[in-house]
Design a protein around this motif. Structure first.
Motif, PDB file in Angstrom:
ATOM      1  N   UNK A  33      27.493  15.110 -36.450  1.00  0.00           N
ATOM      2  CA  UNK A  33      27.618  16.946 -36.319  1.00  0.00           C
ATOM      3  C   UNK A  33      27.488  17.476 -37.596  1.00  0.00           C
ATOM      4  N   UNK A  34      28.243  16.217 -38.718  1.00  0.00           N
ATOM      5  CA  UNK A  34      28.210  17.061 -40.147  1.00  0.00           C
ATOM      6  C   UNK A  34      26.437  16.887 -41.049  1.00  0.00           C
ATOM      7  N   UNK A  35      25.709  15.892 -40.425  1.00  0.00           N
ATOM      8  CA  UNK A  35      24.110  15.625 -40.721  1.00  0.00           C
ATOM      9  C   UNK A  35      24.014  14.275 -41.193  1.00  0.00           C
ATOM     10  N   UNK A  36      24.437  13.887 -41.334  1.00  0.00           N
ATOM     11  CA  UNK A  36      24.760  12.671 -41.908  1.00  0.00           C
ATOM     12  C   UNK A  36      24.167  11.445 -40.995  1.00  0.00           C
ATOM     13  N   UNK A  37      23.391  10.459 -41.851  1.00  0.00           N
ATOM     14  CA  UNK A  37      23.113   8.937 -40.951  1.00  0.00           C
ATOM     15  C   UNK A  37      23.634   8.110 -40.457  1.00  0.00           C
ATOM     16  N   UNK A  38      23.899   7.961 -39.085  1.00  0.00           N
ATOM     17  CA  UNK A  38      24.862   7.027 -38.693  1.00  0.00           C
ATOM     18  C   UNK A  38      24.071   5.991 -37.880  1.00  0.00           C
ATOM     19  N   UNK A  54      26.087  15.299 -27.764  1.00  0.00           N
ATOM     20  CA  UNK A  54      26.848  16.848 -28.118  1.00  0.00           C
ATOM     21  C   UNK A  54      26.987  17.246 -29.797  1.00  0.00           C
ATOM     22  N   UNK A  55      27.426  16.279 -30.595  1.00  0.00           N
ATOM     23  CA  UNK A  55      27.301  17.028 -31.795  1.00  0.00           C
ATOM     24  C   UNK A  55      26.132  17.559 -31.949  1.00  0.00           C
ATOM     25  N   UNK A  56      24.772  16.667 -31.392  1.00  0.00           N
ATOM     26  CA  UNK A  56      23.536  17.139 -32.062  1.00  0.00           C
ATOM     27  C   UNK A  56      23.262  17.560 -30.975  1.00  0.00           C
ATOM     28  N   UNK A  57      23.295  18.377 -30.430  1.00  0.00           N
ATOM     29  CA  UNK A  57      22.740  19.898 -29.243  1.00  0.00           C
ATOM     30  C   UNK A  57      23.949  21.180 -29.605  1.00  0.00           C
ATOM     31  N   UNK A  58      24.787  20.654 -30.495  1.00  0.00           N
ATOM     32  CA  UNK A  58      26.043  21.590 -30.950  1.00  0.00           C
ATOM     33  C   UNK A  58      25.544  22.020 -32.398  1.00  0.00           C
TER      34      UNK A  58
END
Length: 435
Positions: A33-38, A54-58
């Motif tokens: 959600x914070x935009x970090x590479x994972x 979920x965190x991506x579509x938010x």
């Protein structure tokens, strides 16, 4: 994680009666959600699709073009992932489009007029449409590689890199899989990223109970084993065969025996593959014969058996195959068919996985752990061999019996008399004397 979801997604979570998020869902939510590479590594069947969805579509702004791209290694997995993303995206009024090979390309281009915010598909087809300039990727904020270790193998790596090259330089990348490989260790080299590694393999408790077992049987009897397995109550099995030729042969034999069976492999048309998979999911066929095309990510709810008709090529293959059963807290069995030589090889392949292997025997319409003495039991190749020898032995002794009879007991053989006319007697002698 659940409490951090936007209200619409929280409500849908409760509607689906989801309980506690899995370890991977909890751990990757905030970084994504914070935009970090994972990089997210988690056992099969632990909810990775929901974890990254979920965190991506938010983060997506509705009606603002394509902002999220999800890549999958197979058509089946792409369709499955798209179904999950659509389900959740609908709560936020997002449009999701699937782009896969084998489907009508012009129709896919036409659907882009609906202005989807999310594209889910296979790398080859996404690249193909992007190069027509019909698919605009300049606003993409996040790209996710599902089953990343397979997508980054040599045959697909170049295509994936070409897709990524069409995205903005400042974009988020996420890589998810149940296993890692050497290429995933070189992500900085291939994609200029330094991702945060989140591996919950050891701590995840959401996976169900898997029984790892084998039946020792000759290769020639494996179709018979499959036939007898289908007689078991509530049986359904996903059967992995290493090549299409052997798969087709087994399919034809089972079909001849009247067994309800379907096939799924890369040489089938998209519609045929989807139909076979749906039939299996609906319980209309008891066996689905497939190659490793179905070993990645496919969610077949309530699948009791995964059967390995052929040995997996490596431990990663075994992990992904076995992950089709016992998903999200359920029970399942991975049953491998081996002969004596293959059993030793199989144990070497999975030695590092620290699994408990259970020998099973097929008898009386059931799988049992103790070897039955009955002749119809299947599960011990050596037992079958010894019984075959016992059956052959009496045949040899019977064949030898006539030779052991005494000369007195042997019936005399009468010579057949030649019936000749009196005038023909000693004809040859007369001719000889004539000269």
């Amino acid at each position: 994680m659940k409490e951090q979801l936007v209200p619409a997604l929280q409500q849908y979570w409760e509607k689906l009666e989801y309980t506690t998020p899995s370890a991977i869902q909890n751990k990757v939510y905030e970084p994504l959600k914070e935009g970090r590479d994972v990089v997210g590594i988690s056992p099969t069947g632990t909810g990775k699709t929901v974890a990254y969805t979920l965190p991506s579509i938010e983060q997506i702004r509705p009606k603002s073009g394509v902002q999220l791209v999800i890549l999958a290694p197979s058509q089946e997995l792409a369709v499955q992932v798209a179904a999950v993303v659509k389900e959740w995206g609908k709560q936020l009024e997002l449009t999701v489009q699937t782009m896969i090979g084998g489907a009508n390309k012009n129709r896919q281009i036409e659907k882009l007029k609906e202005r989807p915010e999310v594209i889910v598909g296979t790398p080859g087809r996404i690249l193909e449409i992007a190069e027509t300039k019909k698919l605009k990727l300049h606003q993409v904020r996040t790209i996710i590689l599902d089953e990343a270790d397979q997508l980054l193998q040599q045959e697909q790596l170049n295509t994936v890199r070409q897709v990524v090259s069409k995205l903005p330089g400042e974009r988020q990348m996420a890589f998810f899989s149940a296993t890692s490989n050497e290429v995933m260790q070189e992500l900085p080299k291939w994609f200029n990223v330094d991702p945060e590694w989140i591996d919950v393999t050891d701590e995840d408790q959401s996976k169900g109970t898997v029984t790892h077992a084998y039946i020792e049987t000759p290769t020639r009897k494996r179709v018979e084993v499959l036939r007898r397995l289908t007689r078991m109550e509530d049986f359904r099995g996903l059967v992995f065969v290493n090549n299409v030729a052997n798969l087709t042969l087994a399919f034809e034999k089972l079909q001849y025996e009247g067994i309800s069976v379907a096939v799924l492999h890369a040489e089938k048309y998209k519609t045929e593959r989807q139909h076979a998979l749906q039939q299996f999911r609906d319980g209309k066929v008891k066996l689905l014969l497939t190659t490793d095309v179905a070993s990645r990510g496919l969610d077949i709810r309530g699948l009791p058996y995964v059967i390995q008709y052929d040995l997996p090529l490596n431990k990663e293959s075994y992990i992904h195959r076995s992950g089709r059963t016992a998903r999200m807290g359920q029970k399942g069995t991975v049953l491998t068919l081996v002969n004596e030589r293959e059993l030793r090889e199989f144990k070497k392949i999975i030695s590092s996985l620290e699994l408990t292997l259970t020998p099973l025997f097929l008898y009386g319409g059931k799988l049992v752990t103790e070897r039955p003495e009955a002749e119809e039991a299947i599960g011990d190749e050596q037992m079958n061999k010894s019984k075959a020898k016992e059956k052959k032995a009496p045949t040899k002794s019977k064949m030898a019996e006539p030779n052991t009879q005494s000369a007195e007991m042997a019936s005399p053989i009468k010579k057949k008399k030649k019936h000749r006319k009196k005038t023909d007697k000693n004809k040859g002698a007369r001719k000889k004397n004539k000269f």
